[in-house]
Design an enzyme around this catalytic site. Structure first.
Site, PDB file in Angstrom:
ATOM      1  N   GLN A 121       0.829  -1.209   0.000  1.00  0.00           N
ATOM      2  CA  GLN A 121       0.000   0.000   0.000  1.00  0.00           C
ATOM      3  C   GLN A 121       0.866   1.264   0.000  1.00  0.00           C
ATOM      4  OE1 GLN A 121      -3.616  -0.805   0.558  1.00  0.00           O
ATOM      5  NE2 GLN A 121      -3.855   1.148  -0.486  1.00  0.00           N
TER       6      GLN A 121
ATOM      7  N   LYS B  10      -2.641  -0.978   6.732  1.00  0.00           N
ATOM      8  CA  LYS B  10      -3.656  -2.012   6.471  1.00  0.00           C
ATOM      9  C   LYS B  10      -4.077  -2.612   7.799  1.00  0.00           C
ATOM     10  CE  LYS B  10      -5.611  -3.963   2.828  1.00  0.00           C
ATOM     11  NZ  LYS B  10      -5.781  -3.451   1.460  1.00  0.00           N
TER      12      LYS B  10
ATOM     13  N   GLY C 194     -12.371  -0.155   3.144  1.00  0.00           N
ATOM     14  CA  GLY C 194     -12.758  -1.557   2.992  1.00  0.00           C
ATOM     15  C   GLY C 194     -11.699  -2.382   2.283  1.00  0.00           C
ATOM     16  N   ASP C 195     -11.877  -3.673   2.325  1.00  0.00           N
ATOM     17  CA  ASP C 195     -11.070  -4.638   1.566  1.00  0.00           C
ATOM     18  C   ASP C 195     -11.895  -5.931   1.587  1.00  0.00           C
ATOM     19  OD1 ASP C 195      -8.193  -4.940   0.361  1.00  0.00           O
ATOM     20  OD2 ASP C 195      -8.456  -6.755   1.522  1.00  0.00           O
TER      21      ASP C 195
ATOM     22  N   ASN D 202     -16.457  -6.836  -4.779  1.00  0.00           N
ATOM     23  CA  ASN D 202     -16.479  -5.447  -5.219  1.00  0.00           C
ATOM     24  C   ASN D 202     -15.601  -5.225  -6.456  1.00  0.00           C
ATOM     25  OD1 ASN D 202     -14.749  -2.756  -5.004  1.00  0.00           O
ATOM     26  ND2 ASN D 202     -16.837  -2.298  -4.370  1.00  0.00           N
TER      27      ASN D 202
ATOM     28  N   SER E 151     -10.454   7.031  -2.692  1.00  0.00           N
ATOM     29  CA  SER E 151     -10.500   7.222  -1.235  1.00  0.00           C
ATOM     30  C   SER E 151      -9.808   8.536  -0.863  1.00  0.00           C
ATOM     31  CB  SER E 151      -9.781   6.073  -0.516  1.00  0.00           C
ATOM     32  OG  SER E 151     -10.633   4.972  -0.336  1.00  0.00           O
TER      33      SER E 151
END
Ligand code: NDP
Ligand code: 2IT
Length: 451
Positions: A115, A130, A169-170, A244, A383
């Site tokens: 990330q 995370k 989210g994830d 998603n 985001s």
């Protein structure tokens, strides 16, 4: 000058392995970045002296906590929760929360490490983090999920904030879970602030955030194809996952004239030679988000489609492949099968879905291969735009955000080309993403001195 600290790549990786015993996913993610970064810094002594890569590969902190909740039968259940704050050199920690039984500290450390580079690539001011839990949302009632989310946030709230760390989210965390967690944060702190992204539109969410990762991964695919004077129209695509990212990737491929042949979940994959069109995608979205069912049900609903239990879709012949489920879901043999069947481009919606050996197969075959940290950055980018809108207390319209997403993905593609092209016009997108992502974070860290 502390030249003795200038270790070679294999010594560096030995150290990473020693300090993180058994954390295979984390070691894999560091290995993949370290190879390219070492090439890049071979003539840049200041990065070695300041131990920049060593510092990025050591999370700022890993917070682990107990999450206790009560199920519908009044059993007391205990889970473990984590937040890994990897690096905040260029902005507040930013990254999703994953609820899945496979979550471990190693998985979250690899995701927070990835990330950091991904967020840097977006060009927006976001560091890398995370979090998550080994909680399994499957088969749980809404009330159980609510109680778990509230308990999780009751500990997490003290570690996050709009200028400190902004989760989203994830896997296993979508609009429902973000709603429960945001409600609990607000209840505990008494503050309405943009502490989570991926919120619903009614309470500060951004247009285009649900679509952003999947659409962005298809834009990245289109950018790679266009760089070689090709396009998506008329091409077949194999997609894994049914969540998603996968459903929105399928939607955009279909809209751009491609034909999606497969989708999957952890039980197996469905193959629909007629193509998974918008109507079928809407059916899958309802199946997964409302009825919370299994992808196998698709084959009962749509004639002509087949279900392949315990199998992954990579042996189905296709022009384009998009792994959009989870890490290490595409191995060396599957990469070889894709290449043998003539795949032209791979764009990763998931994080690190291809094993290191699989990546080498794609690179040797010189197919267009967009790694997750570049290809799926559209989600975290929007985001970042949600954070900006919350800070300004405004909301931008869908058209504007759609244009911004397209531009952001184009910018990421350009950075990959700049740092990843060789003399013959080929682009190594892994190298490009690693170096471009690293450089911004590294230069910020150099500016701070020894901290
Ligand atoms: P969802 O929870 O919405 O969907 C996950 C999908 O992947 C489900 O179909 C799920 O199947 C499947 N899956 C999960 N774990 C496994 C497993 N161990 N083996 C096989 N299939 C599995 O998650 P997302 O779509 O949000 O995330 C998918 C991937 O995209 C992840 O790698 C995530 O990190 C990445 N990503 C997500 C972003 C986002 O904005 N949401 C942004 C960038 C990357 P089942 O229902 O059976 O568990
Ligand atoms: O992997 C990812 O980039 C995400 N799960 C999204 C992170 C975010 O903060 O939107």
């Amino acid at each position: 000058m502390a030249v003795s600290d200038h270790v070679d790549l294999s010594t560096f990786m030995e150290g990473v392995k020693k300090r993180n015993p058994g954390q295979t996913e984390f070691i894999q993610a560091v290995q993949e970045v370290a190879q390219d970064v070492y090439d890049f810094i071979s003539d840049k002594e200041e990065y070695h002296t300041a131990q920049i890569l060593r510092r990025i590969a050591e999370p700022d902190r890993v917070v682990s906590f107990r999450v206790c909740w009560e199920d519908d039968n009044h059993n007391i259940r205990v889970q473990r929760g984590w937040r890994v704050q990897n690096n905040n050199a260029i902005g507040p920690y930013k990254g999703g929360i994953r609820f899945h039984p496979s979550v471990t500290e190693s998985v979250l450390k690899f995701l927070a490490f990835e990330q950091t580079f991904k967020n840097s690539l977006t060009g927006l001011p976001m560091g890398g983090g995370k979090g998550g839990s080994n909680f399994n949302p499957r088969g749980k009632s809404d009330s159980e999920v609510m109680r778990f989310c509230q308990s999780f946030m009751t500990e997490l709230y003290r570690h996050i904030g709009p200028n400190t760390d902004v989760p989203a989210g994830d896997i296993g965390v979508g609009a429902r879970e973000i709603g429960y967690m945001f409600g609990q944060y607000k209840r505990i702190t008494g503050r309405w602030e943009g502490v989570l992204t991926g919120k619903a539109l009614e309470f500060g969410g951004s247009q285009m955030r649900p679509e952003a990762t999947g659409y962005g991964a298809v834009y990245f695919l289109r950018n790679m194809l266009q760089h070689q004077d090709q396009d998506i129209e008329g091409k077949t695509a194999v997609i894994s996952g049914a969540g998603n990212v996968a459903t929105h990737a399928a939607e955009k491929i279909t809209e751009l004239g491609g034909k999606v042949l497969t989708m999957s979940d952890s039980g197996g994959f469905i193959h629909d030679p007629d193509g998974i069109d918008q109507e079928k995608i809407d059916w899958i979205k309802k199946l997964k988000n409302e009825r919370r069912g299994r992808i196998s049900e698709y084959a009962d609903e749509f004639s002509g489609a087949s279900y392949h239990e315990d199998e992954r879709p990579w042996n189905v012949e296709c022009d384009l492949a998009m792994p959009c489920a989870t890490q290490n879901e595409l191995n060396e043999d599957e990469a070889k099968a894709l290449v043998k069947n003539g795949v032209q481009a791979v764009s990763e919606g998931a994080n690190m879905p291809t094993t290191l050996e699989g990546v080498h197969v794609f690179q040797e075959a010189q197919i267009m291969y967009g790694p997750g940290k570049a290809a799926n950055a559209g989600g975290v980018a929007v985001s970042g735009l949600e954070m900006s809108q919350n800070a300004e207390r405004i909301s931008w319209n869908q058209e504007r955000l759609g244009d911004m997403l397209t531009d952001l993905m184009e910018g990421i593609h350009e950075k990959c080309v700049e740092h990843g092209k060789d003399g013959e016009g080929n682009v190594n997108y892994v190298k490009g993403a690693n170096i471009a992502g690293f450089k911004k974070v590294a230069d910020a860290m150099l500016a701070f001195g020894v901290v």
